[in-house]
Design a protein around this motif. Sequence first.
Motif, short mmCIF file in Angstrom:
data_model
loop_
_atom_site.label_atom_id
_atom_site.label_comp_id
_atom_site.label_asym_id
_atom_site.label_seq_id
_atom_site.Cartn_x
_atom_site.Cartn_y
_atom_site.Cartn_z
N ALA A 1 0.83 -1.21 0.00
CA ALA A 1 0.00 0.00 0.00
C ALA A 1 0.86 1.26 0.00
O ALA A 1 1.80 1.38 0.78
N THR A 2 0.50 2.19 -0.86
CA THR A 2 1.17 3.49 -0.87
C THR A 2 0.32 4.55 -0.18
O THR A 2 0.77 5.68 0.02
N GLN B 1 -3.72 0.96 -8.44
CA GLN B 1 -4.99 0.35 -8.05
C GLN B 1 -5.48 0.93 -6.74
O GLN B 1 -4.68 1.26 -5.86
N THR B 2 -6.80 1.05 -6.62
CA THR B 2 -7.43 1.38 -5.35
C THR B 2 -8.32 0.20 -4.98
O THR B 2 -9.23 -0.15 -5.73
N THR C 1 -4.33 2.40 -1.67
CA THR C 1 -3.84 2.58 -3.03
C THR C 1 -2.55 1.79 -3.14
O THR C 1 -1.72 1.82 -2.24
N ARG C 2 -2.41 1.06 -4.21
CA ARG C 2 -1.20 0.26 -4.41
C ARG C 2 -0.77 0.36 -5.87
O ARG C 2 -1.60 0.58 -6.76
N THR C 3 0.51 0.23 -6.10
CA THR C 3 1.05 0.31 -7.44
C THR C 3 1.33 -1.08 -7.96
O THR C 3 2.13 -1.82 -7.38
N VAL D 1 -5.02 -7.53 7.21
CA VAL D 1 -3.58 -7.26 7.31
C VAL D 1 -3.23 -6.39 6.11
O VAL D 1 -3.62 -6.69 4.98
N VAL D 2 -2.49 -5.30 6.34
CA VAL D 2 -2.04 -4.45 5.24
C VAL D 2 -0.55 -4.21 5.38
O VAL D 2 -0.05 -3.92 6.47
#
Length: 272
Positions: A160-161, A181-182, A173-175, A190-191
């Motif tokens: 996650a960014t 992607q959201t 949000t992740r790349t 768990v993140v």
Amino acid sequence: MPDAAAGTPLHIITLVKWVPDAQLERRFTEERHIDRSEGVLGELDEHPLEAALRIKEAAEDREVRVTALTMGPSGAAAAAKKALQIGADDAFVLTDDALAGADISATSTALRAAIERVQEVSELDGELLVVTGMASEDGESGAVPAQLAERLGVHLLSQATSVELAEGRLVVTRTATVEQQTVSAALPAVVSVTDQANDPRYPNFKAIMAAKKKPLTELSLTSVGIGPTSVKPRAQVLTADPRPPRHGGTVITDEGDAGVQIVDFLQKERVL
């Protein structure tokens, strides 16, 4: 739309790790384990802690507790104390001789038991969010968050960014490889948070002094309800040798044919 989880307590357990100081030469012990006699709180673990604190600060209508949890030798308490200084409400240290040399399977097994024990003793009846870094700075596998989510039986959102809670769901949000992607998931979850997610805060003098009054609890395998056989590593280091000394490079003196010499050298090294 009102938050469906408004008023429901939230327990954020942030995993932090005591890792060898990157400024020092890494060494192995006689048992072929990484020498952790001189360690620090991993820089990659400051980002998930910052993400947890921001979620707490943004929550105006629910109780949020941020707990730091670390696993390691007795010295690992230093990482937990640093997390308390940064802003965690309490901290737990899982330490046991049987955990020496733990691989990712043993680590996720022990952390799952520790998280469940922390929930029991916290007596905070609410939702659970476990926040981790993208990887540890010693093992660098990045596989523990996924294994931990599987063992806990909860959702996983990785790399996650950005992290936030919206309408009772965890939104990150992740790349991906070629796109951003959201994605969202219901709690518990768990993140894993990358080093691009935020700029971690630094503890000031007031926070450092306040941390001395915050609870720091030591756990053992027995206290979390598992035995040494449950954390027996599946992978073992068979040999460990010091890195060989670096040799001097090849010096080329330009006498009009330096270009040719460089090409010959690159061909010899099979670069061309």
